[in-house]
Design a protein around this motif. Structure first.
Motif, PDB file in Angstrom:
ATOM      1  N   GLN A 130      -7.442  -0.004  -7.463  1.00  0.00           N
ATOM      2  CA  GLN A 130      -6.269   0.838  -7.628  1.00  0.00           C
ATOM      3  C   GLN A 130      -5.052   0.038  -7.179  1.00  0.00           C
ATOM      4  O   GLN A 130      -5.050  -0.533  -6.089  1.00  0.00           O
TER       5      GLN A 130
ATOM      6  N   ALA B 178       5.498   8.198  -6.012  1.00  0.00           N
ATOM      7  CA  ALA B 178       4.067   7.941  -6.167  1.00  0.00           C
ATOM      8  C   ALA B 178       3.591   6.911  -5.140  1.00  0.00           C
ATOM      9  O   ALA B 178       2.475   7.002  -4.613  1.00  0.00           O
ATOM     10  N   ALA B 179       4.448   5.934  -4.846  1.00  0.00           N
ATOM     11  CA  ALA B 179       4.093   4.912  -3.868  1.00  0.00           C
ATOM     12  C   ALA B 179       3.904   5.525  -2.478  1.00  0.00           C
ATOM     13  O   ALA B 179       3.005   5.113  -1.724  1.00  0.00           O
TER      14      ALA B 179
ATOM     15  N   LEU C 260      -0.548  -0.055  -7.362  1.00  0.00           N
ATOM     16  CA  LEU C 260       0.698   0.593  -7.734  1.00  0.00           C
ATOM     17  C   LEU C 260       1.830  -0.408  -7.565  1.00  0.00           C
ATOM     18  O   LEU C 260       2.037  -0.955  -6.480  1.00  0.00           O
ATOM     19  N   ASP C 261       2.504  -0.668  -8.652  1.00  0.00           N
ATOM     20  CA  ASP C 261       3.643  -1.590  -8.665  1.00  0.00           C
ATOM     21  C   ASP C 261       4.892  -0.805  -8.272  1.00  0.00           C
ATOM     22  O   ASP C 261       5.364   0.035  -9.032  1.00  0.00           O
TER      23      ASP C 261
ATOM     24  N   SER D  24       8.823   5.088  -9.339  1.00  0.00           N
ATOM     25  CA  SER D  24       7.507   4.863  -8.747  1.00  0.00           C
ATOM     26  C   SER D  24       7.502   5.073  -7.239  1.00  0.00           C
ATOM     27  O   SER D  24       6.444   5.065  -6.613  1.00  0.00           O
TER      28      SER D  24
ATOM     29  N   PHE E 168       0.596   7.138  -2.467  1.00  0.00           N
ATOM     30  CA  PHE E 168      -0.428   6.111  -2.516  1.00  0.00           C
ATOM     31  C   PHE E 168      -0.619   5.497  -1.132  1.00  0.00           C
ATOM     32  O   PHE E 168      -1.752   5.321  -0.656  1.00  0.00           O
TER      33      PHE E 168
ATOM     34  N   ASP F 148      -2.220  -1.467  -2.911  1.00  0.00           N
ATOM     35  CA  ASP F 148      -3.559  -1.532  -3.502  1.00  0.00           C
ATOM     36  C   ASP F 148      -4.603  -1.002  -2.530  1.00  0.00           C
ATOM     37  O   ASP F 148      -4.305  -0.705  -1.375  1.00  0.00           O
TER      38      ASP F 148
END
Length: 256
Positions: A236, A248-249, A238-239, A245, A252, A108
């Motif tokens: 924002q 993307a993590a 991201l799980d 994911s 992030f 986050d």
């Protein structure tokens, strides 16, 4: 407190051989990313609950520079969910300082210095929320005190207040709360899973079973305890709960 006890089933097959806390993002295990980030923002005591491949987490932490800051709450016998896990760990907290609750698989953009300042001395818990589309919403009054919960799809309402629990409640497309066809002074927000918990709430957990969700607890005491919400409009999150994911993590995590 960092919740790291889950089975991580959505991350299979990685979690067939390791706990989700040790799943790497950008070459670093999730638990390292979370603890380092929180430590940089002023947190210097951590309680981590463990269950799935518990000893692997213990052994990994023992080799890290932050090891002296960590205590473990062992749930090897039974997963206790968020409320039960916090209840079991209560003896590991030394004082009445509010406890930050964070999941090990959530990244986050929260400034935790800012978030800790939102928890005023007279408040029992502060829940970080945002305006986003989801299935389930927390309901707050105009002062951002928790009043209830609604499943937007089924219409199910949970609240200790009979007038709300028994009302016809709906959420419109603009996330306004409608009670019995009229716009109400209630406000609907999505819960982030991040919250600040005052240890003075622990005695109220005595009547709860070993295993229960923390939201059920908050909804059972919000009529007599100050369970508050604070909105972060630019939240924002991201799980890191699915294989697709992870890429993307990594992006992030590098952006902060």
């Amino acid at each position: 407190m960092i919740f790291a006890a889950g089975l991580g089933t959505r991350l299979k097959p990685l979690t067939d051989t390791m706990p989700k806390a040790l799943v790497p993002v950008g070459g670093k295990p999730l638990i390292d990313l979370i603890i380092h980030r929180l430590h940089e923002q002023g947190y210097n005591r951590f309680v981590v609950n463990i269950h799935h491949f518990a000893q692997m987490i213990v052994d990994h932490v023992a080799q890290q520079d932050y090891a002296p800051l960590v205590r473990f709450s062992d749930e090897s016998d039974q997963l206790l969910e968020t409320g039960g896990g916090l209840k079991k760990a209560q003896g590991l907290f030394d004082d009445q300082t509010p406890i930050l609750i964070h999941n090990v698989d959530i990244l986050d953009n929260v400034d935790y210095g800012w978030f800790s300042r939102q928890h005023l001395p007279e408040e029992d818990a502060v829940l970080l929320v945002s305006r986003r589309q989801t299935k389930r919403y927390l309901l707050f009054d105009s002062g951002m005190r928790l009043m209830g919960w609604i499943n937007r799809e089924t219409g199910e309402v949970k609240s200790p207040f009979p007038w709300l629990r028994e009302a016809d409640v709906a959420i419109d497309d603009d996330l306004n709360v409608v009670v019995n066809t009229l716009h109400s002074p209630l406000h609907a927000f999505a819960f982030s899973g991040i919250h600040s918990f005052s240890p003075r709430l622990f005695p109220l957990m005595d009547r709860f079973p070993d295993r229960f969700p923390i939201i059920d607890f908050y909804l059972s005491v919000c009529h007599r305890s100050k369970i508050m919400g604070v909105v972060k409009n630019d939240l924002q999150m991201l799980d890191v709960g699915k294989l697709d994911s992870l890429e993307a993590a990594e992006r992030f995590a590098m952006s902060f």
